[in-house]
Design a protein around this motif. Structure first.
Motif, PDB file in Angstrom:
ATOM      1  N   LEU A  30     123.989  16.577  32.240  1.00 12.34           N
ATOM      2  CA  LEU A  30     123.248  17.702  32.822  1.00 12.34           C
ATOM      3  C   LEU A  30     122.557  18.528  31.741  1.00 12.34           C
TER       4      LEU A  30
ATOM      5  N   LEU B 117     131.502  22.196  36.964  1.00 11.67           N
ATOM      6  CA  LEU B 117     130.071  22.391  37.198  1.00 11.67           C
ATOM      7  C   LEU B 117     129.680  23.833  36.870  1.00 11.67           C
TER       8      LEU B 117
ATOM      9  N   GLN C 139     120.893  14.565  37.410  1.00 11.75           N
ATOM     10  CA  GLN C 139     120.783  15.746  38.256  1.00 11.75           C
ATOM     11  C   GLN C 139     122.132  16.041  38.910  1.00 11.75           C
ATOM     12  N   THR C 140     122.292  17.265  39.358  1.00 11.94           N
ATOM     13  CA  THR C 140     123.573  17.691  39.925  1.00 11.94           C
ATOM     14  C   THR C 140     124.012  16.804  41.080  1.00 11.94           C
TER      15      THR C 140
ATOM     16  N   TYR D   1     126.771  25.120  34.238  1.00 11.76           N
ATOM     17  CA  TYR D   1     125.706  26.056  34.609  1.00 11.76           C
ATOM     18  C   TYR D   1     125.705  27.279  33.695  1.00 11.76           C
TER      19      TYR D   1
END
Length: 397
Positions: free
Chosen positions: A55, A134, A61-62, A138
Motif C-alpha cells: 500500500l 490497515l 489497492q486496499t 493509513y
C-alpha cells in the motif's frame, strides 16, 4: 450446555479465525446437526497482512488486500458480527460484545491476534508508529504525504527492529522516498533477520545496501521524542533528528486474553495441545499469535501467518471431528519456505529446494499469496486486476 443447533463462535477474523470459519463451512456436517458458525471481529475487513507493505508504494489497492468480511462470507452460511469482545465467560462459553449481543456457544475459537507493544521505551507510545493494521498503514501514509508536501530536503525515517517487518518496510520506504529518503534500521542484536534462511538474509543485505539504508546493529533505543530518537551503542548515547519512527519489535497478547482463567506462558499466550485445544479445556481452541503451539512432533512453532494459515485447517477439522464423534488430528506443520518483499517489484524467497530473488521472486511471491487469498471469487478478482493493470498503465502512457 444443550442446544438444538450447535453454535461455533470464532473470535478474531485474521488468518486463523477467518480461514477456520471458511473451512468449517465446507465440511460435511449431517443436515440435522449443521452448526451455526459466528465470526466476530472488531473491524469490518479481513487484512492480508503480508501484502500491507505494498500500500505504501501504490503497488496494490486496499480492496485487494482488505476485502470486507460480508463479501468473503457471502453464501458460506457463516454469520459475521462486527464488535469488540469485552467479556468471555469460560465456564458457560458465553461471549459478550461491547454495545452488542451476547453469544453462547458449544465450541469457542480464540484467534484474536497480537498487538505491537509500544510501551517498551519512553516516548514510543506518543511518537512511534506501529505497522500491523490497515489503520496503521493509513496513519503512516498520512504522515508521509505531509512530509512529502512540505518539500523538505530530507525525510528521515528510523525503523526499530531488523526482522522481517523492519527490513520489508525499510526497502519499500527507501524506494518510495528515493533521493529524499534517509532510512535507518535499528537492531539490538548483532544480526538482522536472525531466523531467516541465509539466502534471504544475503538478498536483503544487498537490497538494503543498494538503497543506502543505514543498519545500526547492537544498538538499542533509549527514548523517542517528537522529532528525535536517542540510540545507545556500546555505552554511548547518540541523539539523532528524525521525522518518523516505526516500531516493529515484539508481539503481545491483549489484556482480554491475559485475564482469562486458562493456562498461559510467561508472555500471556494460551497453551494448547497438539490438537489446538486449550489445555484442560477441549471445547476451546486457540491459534495464531495468542497461542503457544507445539505440533505433533513436539516442535514449538513461530507465530507467523504461514503457521496460522495451516492451523486453521486443523482447527476446523478438529471442531468438526469433536462434534461428529470422529478422532481429532494433531497439528503437523509443513514449512513451505519464507518470502520477503525487498522494494518495488523485488523480493526474495527460499524453501522447498527453491531459491529466488529479484523480479522472478516478486512474481512467485505474488502468485503464492494469490493462491492463499481466502476465497476463489476474491482470487479471481485480484488475479484479473494484476493481469490487466500493466496493460491499463501502458494504455494511459
Amino acid at each position: 450446555m444443550t442446544q438444538q443447533q450447535p453454535r461455533i463462535c470464532i473470535l478474531g477474523g485474521g488468518f486463523g479465525g477467518l480461514y477456520t470459519a471458511l473451512r468449517l463451512s465446507q465440511l460435511p456436517f449431517p443436515k440435522a446437526e449443521k452448526p451455526e458458525i459466528v465470526l466476530v471481529d472488531r473491524r469490518d475487513r479481513f487484512l492480508f497482512v503480508p501484502l500491507l507493505y505494498e500500500l505504501l508504494t501504490d503497488e496494490l489497492q486496499t480492496w485487494e488486500i482488505a476485502p470486507p468480511f460480508t463479501e468473503l462470507l457471502e453464501n458460506t452460511g457463516v454469520r459475521f458480527c462486527q464488535g469488540t469482545v469485552c467479556g468471555i465467560d469460560i465456564e458457560t462459553k458465553r461471549v459478550l460484545l461491547h454495545d452488542g449481543p451476547e453469544f453462547a456457544c458449544d465450541r469457542l475459537v480464540l484467534a484474536l491476534g497480537g498487538e505491537t507493544p509500544l510501551d517498551m521505551v519512553n516516548g514510543a507510545v506518543e511518537y512511534a508508529y506501529s505497522f500491523r493494521t490497515l489503520k496503521d498503514a493509513y496513519r503512516l501514509e498520512e504522515r508521509l504525504r505531509f512530509l512529502e508536501a512540505k518539500n523538505t530536503d530530507k525525510i528521515r525515517v528510523a525503523i526499530v527492529g531488523a526482522g522481517y517487518s523492519g527490513v520489508e518496510l525499510a526497502c519499500k520506504l527507501a524506494d518510495r522516498l528515493g533521493e529524499k529518503g534517509r532510512v535507518r534500521l535499528v537492531e539490538q542484536s548483532d544480526m538482522m533477520l536472525r531466523t531467516s534462511p541465509e539466502f534471504n538474509r544475503d538478498a536483503a543485505t544487498k537490497a538494503l545496501e543498494k538503497r543506502q539504508v543505514w543498519t545500526d546493529l547492537e544498538t538499542s533505543v533509549d527514548s523517542i521524542g517528537s522529532d528525535t530518537i536517542s540510540l545507545m551503542y556500546k555505552g554511548q548515547l547518540d541523539i539523532l533528528p528524525v521525522d518518523i519512527v516505526l516500531w516493529t519489535v515484539g508481539t503481545q497478547v491483549s489484556q482480554a486474553v491475559r485475564s482469562l482463567p486458562l493456562k498461559q506462558n510467561q508472555r500471556g499466550q494460551l497453551i494448547t495441545t497438539p490438537t489446538l485445544q486449550i489445555v484442560d479445556r477441549p471445547d476451546i481452541f486457540a491459534l495464531g499469535d495468542i497461542a503457544e503451539c507445539h505440533d505433533a512432533s513436539g516442535q514449538k512453532l513461530p507465530t507467523t501467518a504461514q503457521v496460522a494459515f495451516q492451523q486453521a485447517d486443523y482447527t476446523a477439522w478438529n471442531i468438526w471431528a469433536s462434534l461428529t464423534g470422529r478422532p481429532l488430528l494433531p497439528f503437523r506443520y509443513q514449512p513451505l519456505g519464507e518470502m520477503m518483499t525487498l522494494g518495488i517489484d523485488n523480493a526474495t524467497m527460499a524453501g522447498l529446494g527453491i531459491k529466488l530473488d529479484g523480479q522472478l521472486a516478486h512474481i512467485a511471491r505474488r502468485l503464492a499469496y494469490l493462491y492463499r487469498m481466502p476465497t476463489f471469487d476474491h482470487q479471481v478478482k485480484v488475479g484479473f486486476n494484476w493481469i490487466s493493470r500493466p496493460i491499463q498503465d501502458l494504455l494511459k502512457s
